[in-house]
Design a protein around this motif. Sequence first.
Motif: not given
Length: 488
Positions: A61-90
């Motif tokens: 996953i390159d930087a362009d893909d990480l930024n496509k979702g418009g997220f500014t947090e790394l965890g949120q961006s990975l959740q939107a681009t990386a399969p099987s990665f979850n960044f839960s909110r509690t």
Amino acid sequence: MSTYRLNTLAVAVAFAFSAPSMVNAQEASAKAEKNIEQISVLGSRVSNRTATESSSPIDLIDADDLNKGGFTELGQSLQATAPSFNFSRTQVSDGSDLFRPATLRGLQPDQTLVLVNGKRRHNQSIFGLTSTVGGGSAGTDMNAIPLIALKGVEVLRDGAAAQYGSDAIAGVINLSLNNSTDLTTGYVQYGETAEGDGETISAGLNRGFELGNEGGFINLSLEYRDADKTNRAERDTGGSLNVAPGTLSDEVRWGQGNAESEFTSVFYNMALPMGEGELYSFGGYSERTALGNGFYRNFNEASKNVTQVYSDGFLPQIDNEAQDISVAVGFKGEINPDWTYDVSAVYGENQYDFTSRNTLNASYAAEYLFNNPGASDADIAANAGPTEGYSGGFRFDQTTFNADINGIIDIGRSEPVYVSIGAEYRKENYEIVPGEVASYACGAANTDTSYPSVNDPRVNLHNVAFKLITAFVLKLQTKAIVIVTQYM
């Protein structure tokens, strides 16, 4: 007439500055790189092995893909681009207001190995609560690394434990830091929810500089984020002095949503050719605060409230503070055209502290009233102890030394034999910092004497407090064993 409802409203501005000819050259280079195979540091001991040649599937996953979702947090961006990665909110779960658990393939956070530039990243210092995602484990704080500092991310899911050990059962995530030069990039983003709360302002800046004339560089990243709280709680039926229990309260008194937070991070990545090798270093510092909520204490809860102080009950708040430091220094080069070496040292430290606000220790007022039976309500309120104070903290640091040698041996076949030899020494320390005495004491004297509750004499506060403290200590003892692990 049409009506549109947005869950989140955000406005973002991104920018990049450099010489026009350099921008065109870099854009052309970036497009060309899209069409060739990328070399991966995961899934193989061979340094020049491409992702398509790896024996295990690797997500690149390159930087362009990480930024496509418009997220500014790394965890949120990975959740939107990386399969099987979850960044839960509690919410309402103590440290989770700061450290959101990051999981891969549904396994525990500490079963995912996180690397930065191929080097092991340290874990966070606070354990997740057993009633939340990742309970009982301490994973890596993904948001401590600014998104703008990354060039790309590699995710290895299958076969990771066979190559990286038992702490990579879920997989391996490698974060590659930006190494560009003579280019300034950045962004400014504003957003809020459809309910009109949660206003968030984020800004990031990245700039690279050349060091010397032989390909050396240093790349610097700065990121800042300020977010207001959100609240999706509704009116409760806990009652008050003027409202009977079971009747809806006049206003929303609970807190359920994102905490008010602030985040600042500075990162660097550098390399400098020296002789036949290369000296490299990377690391950063981040500081974060979050003001979260606890569970609302009803006015008639004898073991938790003193009506002379909070006549209608109270909502305790937890002021979370975290600091994260990391630095890596290494030297790598070639022994000969077939063999390479890499020697490095990595240090990482994570600190977490929390202060309680808008709260009290009910045993203080109980002890005072027991010793002063004729005390007035004003006297009880004045001697009910502090309503805020330091409640404790956690410390974790990790030091890792690595020495690796990789090469090939020609055995007369079409494919050579790849050989990798390495040694590692790792030391980890964990510490629990006690809070102020009022955060755990049974009364101002902190003795074994039992005192009846101010609001309900039938309730023995000492026994209640003793049970709560015993349960808390036992819970910490299962988690807070000081670990010193050495690998040779």
